[in-house]
Design an enzyme around this catalytic site. Structure first.
Site, PDB file in Angstrom:
ATOM      1  N   SER A 114      62.422  27.734  62.212  1.00 44.56           N
ATOM      2  CA  SER A 114      63.337  28.152  63.515  1.00 44.56           C
ATOM      3  C   SER A 114      62.508  28.297  64.684  1.00 44.56           C
ATOM      4  CB  SER A 114      64.458  29.161  63.399  1.00 44.56           C
ATOM      5  OG  SER A 114      65.494  28.551  62.710  1.00 44.56           O
ATOM      6  N   HIS A 166      63.171  33.593  64.672  1.00 42.45           N
ATOM      7  CA  HIS A 166      63.711  33.127  66.013  1.00 42.45           C
ATOM      8  C   HIS A 166      62.642  33.518  66.783  1.00 42.45           C
ATOM      9  CE1 HIS A 166      67.095  31.708  63.500  1.00 42.45           C
ATOM     10  NE2 HIS A 166      66.086  31.362  62.921  1.00 42.45           N
TER      11      HIS A 166
END
Length: 211
Positions: A114, A166
């Site tokens: 991610s 992320h």
């Protein structure tokens, strides 16, 4: 989006093969996942290897689809070498931010591409502000929306998702893309500002000790 570039195919295949191995082999998964205790013992390889493992097929599919939609926008504007550089830099920055937030939590673990993918997402939006997903979802809306969700997850801390990785990846992708293409500050200033909003919110919340 056109045909996938070979380098994107290689990255996707690597993620799929590595993740499938992890799904079937628990010891392999444990050996290469992101884990604070292991990294502090000197197993820095986990900072890279964890980004090719995924928790389940849904996790893998979401990341690879996101890469599919945004990769070409980066490759055809900045070239293959810079694309790979953004991917790896975002991966590392994402895991470094995760390490920063959890450095004293020796049992903290995470997996997933991610961080690297969000770096490519942010880069793709900067380089092609008009990019859409499935021809109707604006790319910038996907990117900003996902970052707002990430901030929410970082504040609530009520799931097992590595939201900080992320966010770190998005920051890495954002900064290195502006470094590679500073003309974006003139040609896409509005998008530069829009994508900066979640980043500014994050730092404000850190300053307020909310995260």
């Amino acid at each position: 989006m056109g045909d996938l570039h070979p380098v994107t195919i290689v990255i996707i295949i690597t993620n799929v093969l590595f993740s499938m191995k992890g799904f079937k082999d628990y010891s392999f998964f444990e050996k290469y996942k992101f884990n604070i205790g292991a990294i502090r013992r000197g197993e820095q390889i986990r900072m890279l290897s964890s980004a090719f493992l995924h928790a389940n097929t849904q996790h893998l599919l979401f990341n690879m689809l996101s890469l599919f939609f945004f990769a070409n926008a980066v490759i055809y504007r900045l070239g293959v070498v810079n694309f790979v550089l953004i991917y790896i830099t975002s991966l590392i920055v994402g895991n470094l931010l995760s390490y920063y937030f959890h450095k004293n939590e020796y049992h903290y673990s995470a997996v997933g591409a991610s961080g690297a993918v969000m770096g490519i997402v942010y880069a793709g939006i900067l380089l092609n502000p008009g990019l859409t997903i499935n021809f109707f979802i604006p790319g910038w809306l996907f990117g900003v929306g996902y970052m707002i969700y990430t901030i929410y997850g970082m504040v609530k801390k009520n799931d097992n998702i590595g939201h900080d990785a992320h966010f770190g990846g998005a920051i890495g992708g954002y900064l290195i893309t502006l470094f590679m293409a500073p003309s974006l500050l003139q040609t896409s200033l509005l998008m530069v500002i829009i994508l900066a909003i979640p980043i500014v919110i994050l730092f404000v919340l850190i300053k307020m000790d909310k995260i």
